[in-house]
Design a protein around this motif. Structure first.
Motif, PDB file in Angstrom:
ATOM      1  N   ARG A  32       0.840  -1.199   0.000  1.00  0.00           N
ATOM      2  CA  ARG A  32       0.000   0.000   0.000  1.00  0.00           C
ATOM      3  C   ARG A  32       0.877   1.253   0.000  1.00  0.00           C
ATOM      4  N   GLU A  33       2.161   1.054   0.394  1.00  0.00           N
ATOM      5  CA  GLU A  33       3.085   2.170   0.417  1.00  0.00           C
ATOM      6  C   GLU A  33       3.624   2.398  -0.991  1.00  0.00           C
ATOM      7  N   GLY A  34       3.820   3.664  -1.344  1.00  0.00           N
ATOM      8  CA  GLY A  34       4.440   3.953  -2.636  1.00  0.00           C
ATOM      9  C   GLY A  34       5.928   3.681  -2.536  1.00  0.00           C
ATOM     10  N   LEU A  35       6.493   3.061  -3.565  1.00  0.00           N
ATOM     11  CA  LEU A  35       7.920   2.721  -3.518  1.00  0.00           C
ATOM     12  C   LEU A  35       8.605   3.210  -4.787  1.00  0.00           C
ATOM     13  N   LEU A  36       9.683   3.974  -4.585  1.00  0.00           N
ATOM     14  CA  LEU A  36      10.476   4.464  -5.722  1.00  0.00           C
ATOM     15  C   LEU A  36      11.924   4.081  -5.495  1.00  0.00           C
ATOM     16  N   ILE A  37      12.571   3.514  -6.526  1.00  0.00           N
ATOM     17  CA  ILE A  37      14.030   3.328  -6.459  1.00  0.00           C
ATOM     18  C   ILE A  37      14.619   4.174  -7.583  1.00  0.00           C
ATOM     19  N   VAL A  38      15.576   5.009  -7.182  1.00  0.00           N
ATOM     20  CA  VAL A  38      16.142   5.997  -8.099  1.00  0.00           C
ATOM     21  C   VAL A  38      17.649   5.807  -8.130  1.00  0.00           C
ATOM     22  N   ASP A  39      18.268   5.838  -9.333  1.00  0.00           N
ATOM     23  CA  ASP A  39      19.731   5.629  -9.380  1.00  0.00           C
ATOM     24  C   ASP A  39      20.484   6.955  -9.314  1.00  0.00           C
ATOM     25  N   ARG A  40      21.796   6.904  -9.487  1.00  0.00           N
ATOM     26  CA  ARG A  40      22.621   8.111  -9.294  1.00  0.00           C
ATOM     27  C   ARG A  40      22.300   9.199 -10.316  1.00  0.00           C
ATOM     28  N   GLU A  41      21.799   8.796 -11.480  1.00  0.00           N
ATOM     29  CA  GLU A  41      21.426   9.799 -12.508  1.00  0.00           C
ATOM     30  C   GLU A  41      19.973  10.261 -12.301  1.00  0.00           C
ATOM     31  N   THR A  42      19.419   9.885 -11.161  1.00  0.00           N
ATOM     32  CA  THR A  42      18.000  10.128 -10.796  1.00  0.00           C
ATOM     33  C   THR A  42      17.022   9.502 -11.797  1.00  0.00           C
ATOM     34  N   LEU A 111      20.842   2.757  -1.034  1.00  0.00           N
ATOM     35  CA  LEU A 111      20.952   1.306  -1.277  1.00  0.00           C
ATOM     36  C   LEU A 111      22.401   0.985  -1.629  1.00  0.00           C
ATOM     37  N   ARG A 112      23.001   0.150  -0.813  1.00  0.00           N
ATOM     38  CA  ARG A 112      24.402  -0.266  -1.055  1.00  0.00           C
ATOM     39  C   ARG A 112      24.434  -1.770  -1.206  1.00  0.00           C
ATOM     40  N   PHE A 113      25.192  -2.234  -2.153  1.00  0.00           N
ATOM     41  CA  PHE A 113      25.340  -3.692  -2.306  1.00  0.00           C
ATOM     42  C   PHE A 113      26.822  -4.020  -2.236  1.00  0.00           C
ATOM     43  N   ALA A 114      27.448  -4.267  -3.405  1.00  0.00           N
ATOM     44  CA  ALA A 114      28.871  -4.624  -3.382  1.00  0.00           C
ATOM     45  C   ALA A 114      29.749  -3.400  -3.117  1.00  0.00           C
ATOM     46  N   SER A 115      29.373  -2.255  -3.687  1.00  0.00           N
ATOM     47  CA  SER A 115      30.236  -1.075  -3.537  1.00  0.00           C
ATOM     48  C   SER A 115      29.844  -0.304  -2.285  1.00  0.00           C
ATOM     49  N   LEU A 122      16.217   4.383  -2.093  1.00  0.00           N
ATOM     50  CA  LEU A 122      14.869   3.833  -2.029  1.00  0.00           C
ATOM     51  C   LEU A 122      13.972   4.811  -1.262  1.00  0.00           C
ATOM     52  N   GLY A 123      12.862   5.187  -1.844  1.00  0.00           N
ATOM     53  CA  GLY A 123      11.914   6.071  -1.155  1.00  0.00           C
ATOM     54  C   GLY A 123      10.619   5.315  -0.885  1.00  0.00           C
ATOM     55  N   VAL A 124      10.180   5.345   0.381  1.00  0.00           N
ATOM     56  CA  VAL A 124       8.915   4.687   0.725  1.00  0.00           C
ATOM     57  C   VAL A 124       7.939   5.771   1.190  1.00  0.00           C
ATOM     58  N   PHE A 125       6.773   5.818   0.548  1.00  0.00           N
ATOM     59  CA  PHE A 125       5.770   6.855   0.828  1.00  0.00           C
ATOM     60  C   PHE A 125       4.577   6.226   1.548  1.00  0.00           C
TER      61      PHE A 125
END
Ligand code: ADP
Length: 361
Positions: A32-42, A111-115, A122-125
């Motif tokens: 029900r929450e809005g979810l956005l994942i945005v990279d470095r170039e937005t 969000l960090r993984f290997a680097s 990640l934005g949760v609304f």
């Protein structure tokens, strides 16, 4: 941190963004929450359906979707920027003003993984519109309540002080003070009774005890209680309910509804005025109307008079002793019976309150 791990992260995110995996898709759709994942170039990598209802994507877009295509809100952009550049999380309040205003609590996390460097954020609304509304209602309720309590209490204190200072040596003065004390104590008593009643009705603990009731007779019984008040103010009342109409209602609660409406019809009337109660069948329902030839209700007040503690200017300045809870109680009681209540009114000419009940025929 090496470019290799960064590009591994980017590949992973891209893969995730386009993953048709049913579990991943189901999770995104069920939230029900809005979810956005945005990279470095937005660039927007992931936008779940809830986020699409908050930020509808532009209808045609040849390039990858960017955050700026979804919102221009500076705080949201800043939040994502901070998460991506500094690796810090941010919480913020976001208001959507398109159409009906909506309010969100937003958490933005890197969000960090290997680097080591975050490659996305990640934005949760979480929508908090209803929560903020309830909070406002609660605050208003207590502000109104303490205001309504303060007025009679201040008057009681003033009377007691006067009695202490001069009253007892002057019997006439003492009598007036006692009358005043009695009036204010009655007012407090009525206020506490109305609040308790309203709280019970609103919390749903009130169970109706439905019965087949001859409406004309019930109205007559209520009029016996209310007539002295009308006579005192030179107001005539007519029970115009046809004798053959029967309704399915709780007798105690229907009495309470009629008492409150009639009380207002008398209170906001003028000397020599008139009050009438009529009823007619309309399909499965009976429409009951209480009309008066009183002061009427300004159009701006009409949508608000059923709110708790709402009192028109005349009620406040005239010292009618009302708390502004009567119509809120009436509305709840009518709804509890499965009916509705409406008002028609013309300032200077009078008002008509009409409510519906189930017919018992
Ligand atoms: P109260 O009567 O205690 O002020 P109510 O909830 O019964 O509170 O009514 C709210 C307001 O609606 C009143 O203060 C008054 O301004 C208006 N009102 C209600 N009934 C009438 C009426 N019959 N004629 C004119 N105004 C009315």
């Amino acid at each position: 941190m090496t470019p290799a791990t960064e590009s591994a992260d980017r590949d992973f995110l891209r893969e995730l963004a386009h993953s048709p995996h049913p579990v991943w898709q189901a999770v995104l759709a069920a939230m029900r929450e809005g979810l956005l994942i945005v990279d470095r170039e937005t660039t927007v990598l992931v936008q779940n359906p809830a986020a699409e209802s908050i930020f509808p994507p532009p209808p045609i877009s040849s390039r990858p979707l960017r955050l700026i295509d979804l919102t221009r809100d500076p705080a949201v952009h800043e939040g994502f920027r901070e998460a991506l550049d500094q690796g810090t999380s941010r919480e913020l309040r976001f208001e959507l003003r398109r159409g009906e205003p909506r309010v969100f609590h937003v958490t933005i996390t890197p969000l960090r993984f290997a680097s080591e460097e975050p490659q996305a954020a990640l934005g949760v609304f979480v929508e908090i519109t209803a929560l903020e509304h309830l909070e406002r209602v609660r605050r208003d309720f207590f502000a109104n309540l303490s205001h309504e309590l303060r007025t009679p209490l201040a008057a009681i204190l003033a009377y007691v002080e006067t009695l202490q200072e001069v009253g007892l040596e002057d019997p006439e003065h003492a009598r007036r003070c006692l009358e005043g004390l009695f009036r204010q104590a009655q007012r407090l008593h009525a206020l506490v009774r109305d609040i308790t009643d309203l709280a019970e009705i609103e919390s749903g603990v009130v169970a109706l005890s439905l019965d087949v009731l001859p409406l004309h007779t019930l109205v007559e019984d209520v009029l016996t209680l209310i007539r002295p008040q009308a006579q005192e103010r030179d107001i005539s009342i007519a029970n115009e309910v046809p004798e053959d109409i029967q309704v399915l209602a709780d007798p105690f609660r229907l009495t309470q509804i009629l008492q409150n409406l009639l009380d207002n019809a008398i209170k906001f009337n003028r000397p020599g005025g008139h009050v009438g109660i009529t009823a007619r069948r309309s399909g499965e329902r009976v429409l009951i109307a209480v009309t008066d030839t009183g002061i009427g209700i300004p159009p701006a007040d009409q949508p608000r008079i059923f709110e708790r503690f709402y009192r028109g200017e005349k009620s406040r300045s005239r010292e009618t002793g009302g708390s502004g809870l009567g119509l809120a109680i009436v509305k709840h009681l009518v709804q509890l019976h499965g009916g509705e209540i409406t008002v028609r009114s013309e300032p200077g000419r009078g008002s008509e309150f009409t409510f519906s009940l189930k017919t018992a025929d």
